[in-house]
Scaffold this motif. Structure first.
Motif, short mmCIF file in Angstrom:
data_model
loop_
_atom_site.label_atom_id
_atom_site.label_comp_id
_atom_site.label_asym_id
_atom_site.label_seq_id
_atom_site.Cartn_x
_atom_site.Cartn_y
_atom_site.Cartn_z
N UNK A 72 0.79 -1.39 -0.02
CA UNK A 72 -0.04 -0.07 -0.04
C UNK A 72 0.76 1.23 0.08
N UNK A 73 2.09 1.18 -0.15
CA UNK A 73 3.20 2.28 -0.01
C UNK A 73 3.09 2.81 1.10
N UNK A 74 2.91 2.31 2.40
CA UNK A 74 2.94 2.61 3.73
C UNK A 74 4.24 2.45 4.15
N UNK A 75 5.18 2.95 3.70
CA UNK A 75 6.53 2.50 4.04
C UNK A 75 7.06 2.90 5.45
N UNK A 76 6.89 3.58 5.96
CA UNK A 76 7.37 4.04 7.32
C UNK A 76 6.53 3.06 8.34
N UNK A 77 5.29 2.82 7.85
CA UNK A 77 4.63 2.02 8.98
C UNK A 77 5.26 0.48 8.64
N UNK A 78 5.40 0.20 7.73
CA UNK A 78 5.88 -1.06 7.11
C UNK A 78 7.23 -1.39 8.07
N UNK A 79 8.11 -0.44 7.76
CA UNK A 79 9.42 -0.49 8.48
C UNK A 79 9.18 -0.56 9.86
N UNK A 80 8.38 -0.06 10.83
CA UNK A 80 8.10 -0.30 12.13
C UNK A 80 7.64 -1.57 12.35
N UNK A 81 6.97 -2.13 11.47
CA UNK A 81 6.47 -3.50 11.53
C UNK A 81 7.70 -4.56 11.53
N UNK A 82 8.37 -4.22 10.52
CA UNK A 82 9.65 -5.00 10.40
C UNK A 82 10.83 -5.07 11.41
N UNK A 83 10.75 -3.64 11.96
CA UNK A 83 11.66 -3.31 13.32
C UNK A 83 11.05 -4.50 14.25
N UNK A 84 10.02 -4.49 14.51
CA UNK A 84 9.50 -5.19 15.48
C UNK A 84 9.84 -6.67 15.45
N UNK A 85 9.61 -7.14 14.07
CA UNK A 85 9.82 -8.47 14.01
C UNK A 85 11.32 -8.93 14.00
#
Length: 266
Positions: free
Chosen positions: A79-92
């Motif tokens: 969805x091109x929500x890249x900052x939000x995605x990075x936050x999820x990957x950081x948590x993973x």
């Protein structure tokens, strides 16, 4: 009340119910398997906003499962929500620092933001964990290309195809990088070989169109372009080609010339 007005009122009421907190809360009664099935099926169907909601509900139940965070990150990237995605990957990554997938996925998000060095660092980490990961080599090649380091990109694409000879897109990227570095004959030969093996490979037919046009082979260029438009009309959009597909600059210019001069001819 007239019948059409009654039907309209009922329709509006139905829509309100569908989007109400009560209706959305109904999914809380689903089992984990049901939620996972819906999350995966909507992701695969390209219904990314719905998929994100299902992944969020799963995360609410299992906040310490790194795969769930990574999966939600993927649909956020879509969805091109890249900052939000990075936050999820950081948590993973916090939850599973030795799992390669969150680094690979975060690298893709960094690429979307043009953060090439961060992306390369993540792909390097993937290759530390899984040294034979062809996708990581291909993706690192993409990030190296973003930095303008074409020889490094060529080396990575070559390694990706060595590890996975059937990895057509890595070989395609290799061909485009060859063209950018002036190795046009080898590039065109590689492009033609890919088209011979995969006749509906729109990316390579579009690239061949640009190459042939630059070489003055107008008829062959036009023939390939007809196939491109039928397969994937996005190649008519130079902004998409340059910034989403991320062709090398020289080939983007060649395609631009083809499209502009062709439009003048017609």
């Amino acid at each position: 009340m007239k019948k059409p007005q009654l039907l309209l009122t009922l329709l509006i009421l139905l829509l309100c119910l569908l989007w109400s907190p009560i209706a959305r809360a109904a999914t809380s009664d689903l089992t984990l398997d049901e939620l996972l099935n819906r999350a995966f099926s909507t992701s695969q169907a390209g219904q990314f906003a719905r998929a994100e909601d299902y992944w969020s509900q799963i995360i609410d139940r299992y906040p310490d499962n790194p795969a769930m965070w990574s999966n939600r990150g993927n649909v956020r990237v879509s969805q091109n929500l890249l900052q939000e995605a990075i936050a999820d990957f950081n948590r993973a990554i916090e939850l599973a620092p030795d799992a390669p997938d969150p680094y690979l996925n975060r690298g893709i998000a960094y690429e979307g933001l043009g953060r090439w060095d961060d992306a390369i660092a993540d792909y390097n980490r993937v290759l530390e964990l899984t040294p034979d990961d062809a996708i990581a080599y291909n993706n690192r090649g993409n990030a190296e290309a973003g930095r303008g380091r074409w020889e490094n990109a060529i080396a990575d694409y070559s390694k990706a195809t060595e590890l996975d000879p059937g990895y057509a897109f890595a070989r395609a990227n290799y061909a485009l990088a060859l063209y950018e570095t002036g190795q046009t004959e080898n590039a065109i030969r590689t492009i033609k070989n890919l088209i011979r093996k995969y006749p509906n490979f729109a990316d390579m037919r579009a690239a061949l169109t640009a190459c042939l046009w630059e070489n003055g082979k107008v008829g062959e260029a036009e023939s390939n372009w007809v196939a491109v438009v039928g397969l994937d009309p996005r190649y008519k959009d130079l902004d998409w080609v340059a910034n989403v597909r991320r062709w090398p600059p020289t080939l983007v210019v060649a395609l631009d010339r083809f499209l502009n001069l062709r439009s003048m001819a017609f």
